[in-house]
Design a protein around this motif. Structure first.
Motif, mmCIF file in Angstrom:
data_model
loop_
_atom_site.group_PDB
_atom_site.id
_atom_site.type_symbol
_atom_site.label_atom_id
_atom_site.label_comp_id
_atom_site.label_asym_id
_atom_site.label_seq_id
_atom_site.Cartn_x
_atom_site.Cartn_y
_atom_site.Cartn_z
ATOM 1 N N TYR A 351 15.542 -13.571 20.673
ATOM 2 C CA TYR A 351 14.595 -13.051 19.695
ATOM 3 C C TYR A 351 13.950 -11.752 20.200
ATOM 4 C CZ TYR A 351 15.000 -17.840 17.974
ATOM 5 O OH TYR A 351 15.484 -19.036 17.519
ATOM 6 N N VAL A 397 13.196 -4.295 13.221
ATOM 7 C CA VAL A 397 13.022 -5.718 13.511
ATOM 8 C C VAL A 397 11.553 -5.981 13.816
ATOM 9 C CG1 VAL A 397 15.369 -6.042 14.381
ATOM 10 C CG2 VAL A 397 13.567 -5.353 15.965
ATOM 11 N N SER A 398 11.165 -7.225 13.596
ATOM 12 C CA SER A 398 9.810 -7.659 13.909
ATOM 13 C C SER A 398 9.849 -8.665 15.048
ATOM 14 C CB SER A 398 9.152 -8.295 12.672
ATOM 15 O OG SER A 398 9.085 -7.370 11.613
ATOM 16 N N ASP A 401 12.217 -11.967 15.330
ATOM 17 C CA ASP A 401 13.488 -11.892 14.607
ATOM 18 C C ASP A 401 14.645 -12.179 15.572
ATOM 19 O OD1 ASP A 401 12.131 -11.272 12.365
ATOM 20 O OD2 ASP A 401 12.667 -9.146 12.328
#
Length: 441
Positions: A351, A397-398, A401
């Protein structure tokens, strides 16, 4: 002297190891080999040395094996303790996250109560001013009525005195005086009744004013209590955030200034927080309340800036499944290891640790399959040796994610994630950021 010593040694060997003959018989002849005492002594010494070397070598091997077994057991114990510590840290992080969420809920509730109390306070102030105005009008009317009553009494007394002076008055004059006195008497009675009603209304108004003043004091005390709770909540919530950014080696004030430059549009998240007081406002209480409310809103705004900054910095963990640390940041085998290695199951999801833009997604020399994400403030994170990549170059992206899966590609001896954090191109220890955010995120 040396000859005598040699003879003694030779005589001693002949006594202990007498000369031996070894016969070798063939079909045609018989031969023998003479084994002198010195030869026998040399052979025995060689055998003894060989035996001693064998015993020492075996002992060393056994001791190494025992030591290696103890080291493995110690390493396993340390690994188990480390995993237990990680579990405790995860539970503590979840607890802090729950507390932060509860604090935000209390914040929202307190703000709504402040708004309601401000509306009630303004309404009460308007009612108080109306009551004061009504009391003033009633008092002025009462004074005017009493003056009229006194004037009427004086005029009635004068008329009565005029009627009683001299001889018996004429009939029409007496009737006029009697009518005037009766009219004045009725007017006085009505005035007295009105005065009594005015006095009752004034008393009621004063009682209502006292009740309104008491209600206002209660509202002000409640208002102060809510302000105090809000100030405490802001202080308690800000302290761990300040520590988090300071532990990461970042100046919170410089960080917030940078965030403000990117969120400076009026009417949005950086718009005016509190309407200014009127220019003619002189009430010290109102000025103090406005200053306290402004300070609380500034603290909330700072917390919002912290929330934005925390999402842009790699404080989160790249893994949410079970793993173990296999190699730290620093020198390894004489070379610089510019990240940390986290070993886990093949295919474990990876992630993003902060908001950013993907700048590399594919093979890279030494890294195997690599994903690089560029963040604000000159930071970049790298995720190497992946078995799968779920993002593309240029994609935003955060934090949280999924960007890939753990693998064993590139220069790797086993399945793991190689995780790096770079600031302006220079490698930094990722654990600085992870440890800084463990009690907040």
């Amino acid at each position: 002297m040396p000859a005598r010593l040699s003879n003694r040694v030779h005589a001693y060997l002949e006594r202990r190891l007498p000369e031996q003959r070894l016969f070798l018989k063939s079909d045609t002849e018989t031969r023998f080999i003479r084994l002198k005492p010195a030869t026998q002594a040399a052979v025995l010494a060689g055998i003894a040395l060989l035996l001693a070397w064998t015993i020492v070598s075996t002992s060393i091997v056994v001791m190494d094996s025992i030591g290696a077994g103890g080291s493995r057991e110690q390493a396993l114990r340390e690994q188990a303790m480390y995993e237990m510590r990680l579990d405790e840290m995860s539970r503590e992080r979840d607890l802090r996250a729950t507390e932060a969420a509860a604090a935000q809920e209390r914040f929202a509730l307190a703000l709504s109560q402040v708004s309601e109390m401000q509306v009630a306070l303004l309404n009460s102030e308007e009612r108080r001013k109306e009551l004061e105005t009504g009391i003033g009008v009633i008092q002025a009317t009462l004074k005017h009525t009493m003056k009229e009553r006194d004037a009427a009494r004086a005029e009635a007394s004068q008329l009565a005195d005029a009627g009683s002076v001299g001889d018996t008055p004429q009939g029409p004059v007496v009737e006029d005086v009697a009518g005037t006195v009766e009219f004045l008497t009725d007017a006085l009675d009505r005035t007295a009744d009105e005065r009594d009603l005015m006095a009752v209304a004034a008393n009621d108004a004063q009682e209502a004013s006292r009740e309104a003043a008491y209600s206002m004091r209660l509202l002000e005390e409640r208002h102060d209590e809510i302000f105090a709770r809000l100030e405490d909540a802001v202080t308690v919530s800000m302290e761990p955030l300040d520590k988090m950014f300071s532990a990461a080696g970042m100046d919170p004030d410089d960080l917030i200034d940078t965030i403000r430059q990117g969120y400076s549009g009026q009417g949005g998240p950086m718009g005016p927080l509190l309407a200014p007081l009127p220019a003619d406002e002189t009430d010290p209480g109102a000025i103090a309340d406005h200053a306290r409310a402004s300070s609380i809103l500034d603290g909330l705004d700072r917390m919002n800036m912290y929330r934005i900054a925390a999402g842009k910095l790699p404080f989160a963990m790249p893994l949410k499944t079970s793993f173990r640390y296999t190699s730290p940041f620093g020198r390894r085998w004489g070379r610089m290891h510019e990240g940390v290695d986290l070993a886990g199951a093949h295919g474990s999801p990876i992630y993003a640790t902060a908001d950013g833009v993907v700048v590399h997604a594919g093979p890279e020399n030494g890294y195997g399959q690599l994903v690089s994400i560029r963040h604000d403030f000159g930071l970049e994170t790298r995720y190497g040796h992946l078995s799968a990549i779920n993002v593309t170059v240029g994609q935003k992206v955060s934090r949280g994610d999924k960007i890939g899966a753990m693998g064993n590609t590139g220069r790797s001896t086993g399945t793991h994630l190689h995780y790096e954090v770079r600031v302006n191109g220079a490698a930094k220890n990722p654990m600085i950021y992870i440890k800084a955010g463990k009690n907040v995120l």
